[in-house]
Design a protein around this motif. Sequence first.
Motif, mmCIF file in Angstrom:
data_model
loop_
_atom_site.group_PDB
_atom_site.id
_atom_site.type_symbol
_atom_site.label_atom_id
_atom_site.label_comp_id
_atom_site.label_asym_id
_atom_site.label_seq_id
_atom_site.Cartn_x
_atom_site.Cartn_y
_atom_site.Cartn_z
ATOM 1 N N ASP A 180 -2.379 0.905 -2.158
ATOM 2 C CA ASP A 180 -1.834 1.378 -0.890
ATOM 3 C C ASP A 180 -0.577 0.592 -0.514
ATOM 4 O O ASP A 180 -0.388 -0.542 -0.962
ATOM 5 N N ASP A 181 0.267 1.205 0.304
ATOM 6 C CA ASP A 181 1.463 0.537 0.843
ATOM 7 C C ASP A 181 2.298 -0.080 -0.271
ATOM 8 O O ASP A 181 2.890 -1.154 -0.100
ATOM 9 N N GLU A 237 3.504 8.553 1.047
ATOM 10 C CA GLU A 237 2.913 8.621 2.387
ATOM 11 C C GLU A 237 4.008 8.824 3.415
ATOM 12 O O GLU A 237 5.134 8.395 3.211
HETATM 13 MG MG MG Z 1 -0.447 3.225 3.260
#
Ligand code: MG
Length: 286
Positions: A180-181, A237
Amino acid sequence: HAKHQGRNTWCTFAPSMLSDAADRLDIRNGLAQALQRDELMLYYQPQIDLATGRLIGVEALIRWQRPGHGLVSPARFIPVAEECGLIVPIGAWVLRTACRQMAQWRAAGAPPMVVAVNLSALQFGRGDLEQDVHAALEQAGLPAGWLELELTESILLQNPEQVLAIVQRLRKLGVSLSVDDFGTGYSSLAYLKQFAVDKLKIDQSFVRAIDAHPDDTAIVRAIVQMAHSLGLKTIAEGVENAAVLELLRKLGCDEVQGYHYARPLPAADTLSFILAAQQGAAPATA
Ligand code: MG
Ligand code: C2E
Ligand code: MG
Ligand code: MG
């Protein structure tokens, strides 16, 4: 002038520090009861395959329906839950709830997809993550291939040997893993290879205004190329409009998630989205 400065600093700093600490204490006290009082809930945000327009999964995002406070954002209470260790039981609850929910949708006719669950660093240190994941799948009767776990780069780096051992056991269960990220931390290529994750989630800070920022375009292009050369998929995202979507398509990004398709939805609306997408009624492309 040090004294003068110090006094100024004290005057301008202390009240905000106090209210911040009081805020966190208040959140911590409320959070301790939130689980038992059934105040936590999950929203789900659709993830779409860019080439086919198909729904490939939903990310579970926690919310706290706190009496007298409305819907509290995870950005406010997850850091506090991490600070005081409550994230371990909360994280186990998220796993159980997400798996049970996806099993229900599967029974209601959802095509194969994943439910993606966010993990915190503390879940790797304390508690037994592998057991929590295994129990959540088993209790729900959900095949492991329907569950994806989202890790952050900082989790991979904090205690590499311990985390690697847990990640390998999780992979044996048959769940998939994403980072993530991605792009906001410091993972090296060597790490990504070693941890054998399946997907990189390109952080929304690079995605949101990519059409206006050539630097962001270069960063996303580099991430996609690197991911593909390592055999990993990419998901962007924070896709908020069609211009961003088209640019991501040109850059070869595999999947997208963002307000352009759907905001995080309550469970009932998510099932409607899933069933509509299956009938081809969802807005699959820009
Ligand atoms: Mg994220
Ligand atoms: P994340 O995992 O990176 O989740 C993406 C966040 O971006 C979500 O915020 C989502 O609502 C938001 N988002 C999605 N599409 C768009 C868009 O097009 N534009 C904009 N501006 N924002 C978009 P949310 O739900 O507030 O969650 C914030 C963070 O809280 C998550 O970031 C995640 O790190 C954490 N979190 C949420 N649920 C959980 C959980 O169950 N466990 C843990 N440990 N962390 C969680
Ligand atoms: Mg996430
Ligand atoms: Mg984030």
